[in-house]
Design an enzyme around this catalytic site. Structure first.
Site, mmCIF file in Angstrom:
data_model
loop_
_atom_site.group_PDB
_atom_site.id
_atom_site.type_symbol
_atom_site.label_atom_id
_atom_site.label_comp_id
_atom_site.label_asym_id
_atom_site.label_seq_id
_atom_site.Cartn_x
_atom_site.Cartn_y
_atom_site.Cartn_z
ATOM 1 N N ASP A 8 -6.653 -5.204 2.637
ATOM 2 C CA ASP A 8 -6.520 -4.872 4.197
ATOM 3 C C ASP A 8 -5.076 -5.532 4.281
ATOM 4 O O ASP A 8 -4.498 -5.625 3.003
ATOM 5 C CB ASP A 8 -7.254 -5.576 4.881
ATOM 6 N N MET A 9 -4.540 -4.900 4.951
ATOM 7 C CA MET A 9 -3.252 -5.403 5.347
ATOM 8 C C MET A 9 -2.658 -6.292 6.663
ATOM 9 O O MET A 9 -2.553 -7.010 6.553
ATOM 10 C CB MET A 9 -2.073 -3.613 6.004
ATOM 11 N N ASP A 10 -2.577 -5.355 7.558
ATOM 12 C CA ASP A 10 -2.729 -6.889 8.951
ATOM 13 C C ASP A 10 -3.667 -8.156 8.504
ATOM 14 O O ASP A 10 -4.847 -7.960 8.777
ATOM 15 C CB ASP A 10 -2.755 -6.184 9.965
#
Length: 216
Positions: A8-10
């Site tokens: 995932d990023m955030d």
């Protein structure tokens, strides 16, 4: 080692949640929307388009379309990412280590696509990822599984050969629905994770890489 790790990023690669809060509050209040913390928590894991429609439905504004307002929020988040130090400690070293061990890396995020290169280029890790995916191009974002199913196709991998790193309940639910095992990143207890996960790490510093050896 397993074949692929999907990040995932955030909240996993970049600590951007404060930026989203700031950008949404600035943009929507400028249009006359009254934002409360209670309602803001409801929108926290929505896509940007879903958030914009949520606030418009509650407090319609005039003279600007949904897409224009959505882009105002995205532009402000990009500006904050470029200005501020928002890297999650240790995550770049973890990415580089996994890459050196021959693991394929992918990114799957609810964030709009045009934010992704801004984050990965800032941290000089864009070339480490085999593929990047945004829920912007899926039927629905997390907690639905579409983005993870698409990522498996792009990687040409089965769910059993991959693992996801997530920081939120909605992301974990999406991975569970896609049949992929999950490492929950708790960020020292800051992330309140209650959904089903297979492993847990509090930090990307001093990672125990044996958790990546087999997920079957």
């Amino acid at each position: 080692m397993i074949n692929a790790v999907i990040f995932d990023m955030d909240g996993v690669i970049v600590d951007s949640e404060p930026f989203w809060q700031k950008a949404e509050r600035e943009v929507f209040t400028s249009l006359g929307v009254e934002i409360t913390d209670e309602l803001r928590r409801i929108t926290q894991r929505m896509t940007t388009n879903e958030v914009t429609r949520f606030w418009f439905k509650r407090n319609p504004w005039k003279n600007k379309g949904i897409e224009e307002v959505e882009n105002m929020v995205i532009d402000r988040v990009i500006e904050l990412i470029e200005l501020e130090n928002c890297l999650i400690p240790g995550v770049v070293d973890t990415i580089k280590e996994l890459k050196s061990r021959g693991v394929k890396l992918a990114l799957a995020t609810n964030s709009p696509y045009r934010i992704i290169p801004k984050v990965l280029n800032k941290m000089n890790i864009i070339k480490d990822f085999e593929t990047i995916s945004s829920a912007e191009f899926e039927k629905k974002g997390k907690p639905e599984p579409y983005i993870y199913l698409s990522t498996l196709q792009k990687l040409n991998e089965k769910a059993d050969n991959c693992i996801v790193i997530e920081d939120s309940n909605s992301g974990i639910i999406a991975a569970n629905k896609a049949g992929i095992k999950v490492i929950a990143f708790t960020n020292g207890g800051k992330n309140l994770i209650t959904e089903n996960f297979d492993f847990k790490i509090p930090s990307f510093e001093n990672v125990d890489y044996t958790i990546f050896e087999s997920v079957k």
